[in-house]
Design a protein around this motif. Structure first.
Motif, PDB file in Angstrom:
ATOM      1  N   GLY A  34       0.810  -1.211   0.000  1.00 40.14           N
ATOM      2  CA  GLY A  34       0.000   0.000   0.000  1.00 40.14           C
ATOM      3  C   GLY A  34       0.848   1.267   0.000  1.00 40.14           C
ATOM      4  N   VAL A  35       1.910   1.271   0.779  1.00 34.74           N
ATOM      5  CA  VAL A  35       2.815   2.421   0.826  1.00 34.74           C
ATOM      6  C   VAL A  35       3.474   2.631  -0.534  1.00 34.74           C
ATOM      7  CG1 VAL A  35       5.048   3.164   1.765  1.00 34.74           C
ATOM      8  CG2 VAL A  35       3.242   2.376   3.308  1.00 34.74           C
ATOM      9  N   ARG A  78       0.904   3.837  -3.180  1.00 30.41           N
ATOM     10  CA  ARG A  78       0.564   5.251  -2.961  1.00 30.41           C
ATOM     11  C   ARG A  78       1.643   6.167  -3.534  1.00 30.41           C
ATOM     12  NH1 ARG A  78      -2.959   7.939   0.981  1.00 30.41           N
ATOM     13  NH2 ARG A  78      -2.212  10.068   1.190  1.00 30.41           N
ATOM     14  N   ALA A  79       2.912   5.828  -3.289  1.00 31.24           N
ATOM     15  CA  ALA A  79       4.011   6.669  -3.798  1.00 31.24           C
ATOM     16  C   ALA A  79       4.147   6.541  -5.310  1.00 31.24           C
ATOM     17  CB  ALA A  79       5.318   6.296  -3.117  1.00 31.24           C
ATOM     18  N   SER A 106       1.959   5.792  -7.483  1.00 31.65           N
ATOM     19  CA  SER A 106       0.783   6.302  -8.192  1.00 31.65           C
ATOM     20  C   SER A 106       0.632   7.804  -8.080  1.00 31.65           C
ATOM     21  CB  SER A 106      -0.483   5.650  -7.637  1.00 31.65           C
ATOM     22  OG  SER A 106      -0.390   4.259  -7.702  1.00 31.65           O
ATOM     23  N   SER A 107       1.489   8.445  -7.351  1.00 36.87           N
ATOM     24  CA  SER A 107       1.378   9.877  -7.130  1.00 36.87           C
ATOM     25  C   SER A 107       1.613  10.627  -8.438  1.00 36.87           C
ATOM     26  CB  SER A 107       2.391  10.323  -6.077  1.00 36.87           C
ATOM     27  OG  SER A 107       2.251  11.673  -5.802  1.00 36.87           O
ATOM     28  N   LEU A 115       4.028  14.233  -4.440  1.00 34.78           N
ATOM     29  CA  LEU A 115       4.239  13.229  -3.403  1.00 34.78           C
ATOM     30  C   LEU A 115       4.639  13.944  -2.122  1.00 34.78           C
ATOM     31  CD1 LEU A 115       4.457  10.208  -2.663  1.00 34.78           C
ATOM     32  CD2 LEU A 115       6.867  10.337  -3.359  1.00 34.78           C
ATOM     33  N   ASP A 158       4.597  10.419   2.784  1.00 33.79           N
ATOM     34  CA  ASP A 158       4.452   9.294   1.860  1.00 33.79           C
ATOM     35  C   ASP A 158       5.804   8.928   1.260  1.00 33.79           C
ATOM     36  OD1 ASP A 158       1.707   9.020   2.258  1.00 33.79           O
ATOM     37  OD2 ASP A 158       1.212  10.396   0.628  1.00 33.79           O
TER      38      ASP A 158
END
Length: 145
Positions: free
Chosen positions: A35-36, A39-40, A42-43, A47, A51
């Motif tokens: 997940g981490v 998230r990064a 897909s930024s 960012l 994150d």
């Protein structure tokens, strides 16, 4: 930035992430790392620093399980064992690290303003190179056809 050195877990956010992993059930740890990284990676806009710091820490955990990886100084990283991380996290970690050092990264903006910028950037490059080694240059042909 609550940062004391350039390593992946040498800041408050990453140390907290390591603690969160320790407190999570074993089967929740891989999804937390994924997940981490998602998230990064897909930024698309910007960012944020927290994150970015978690993404570097998560990438270091992926590197630690890579056959060519080394355990980095994980003093504030998770102390509980992690499950075997799937190989697909390697490319996801590369994408996340690329976002961390991009011009759209608050973490990179913060580091570039410090004297330790070259060391931090070198650490990110080292992590990335384990996961996606650079292609060596082609040697010139030894003979002509």
């Amino acid at each position: 930035m609550g940062t004391w050195d350039t390593g992946p877990f040498d800041n408050d956010t990453a140390a907290d992430f390591g603690g969160d992993l320790d407190e999570a059930a074993r089967e929740e740890r891989e999804p937390m790392i994924r997940g981490v990284l998602v998230r990064a990676a897909s930024s698309v806009d910007y960012l944020g620093i927290y994150d970015g710091e978690r993404a570097v820490a998560a990438a270091a955990l992926v590197v630690a399980q890579h056959p060519d990886g080394e355990l980095t100084c994980l003093n504030c990283g998770p102390s509980e064992p992690l499950p075997e991380l799937p190989a697909d996290l390697r490319l996801l970690a590369v994408d996340a690290l690329d976002q961390v050092v991009s011009e759209r990264s608050e973490l990179a903006e913060q580091w570039v303003e410090t004297a330790n910028w070259p060391q931090w950037r070198q650490e990110i490059t080292r992590l990335r190179d384990v996961l996606d080694p650079p292609i060596p240059p082609q040697e010139e042909a030894l003979f002509e056809i």
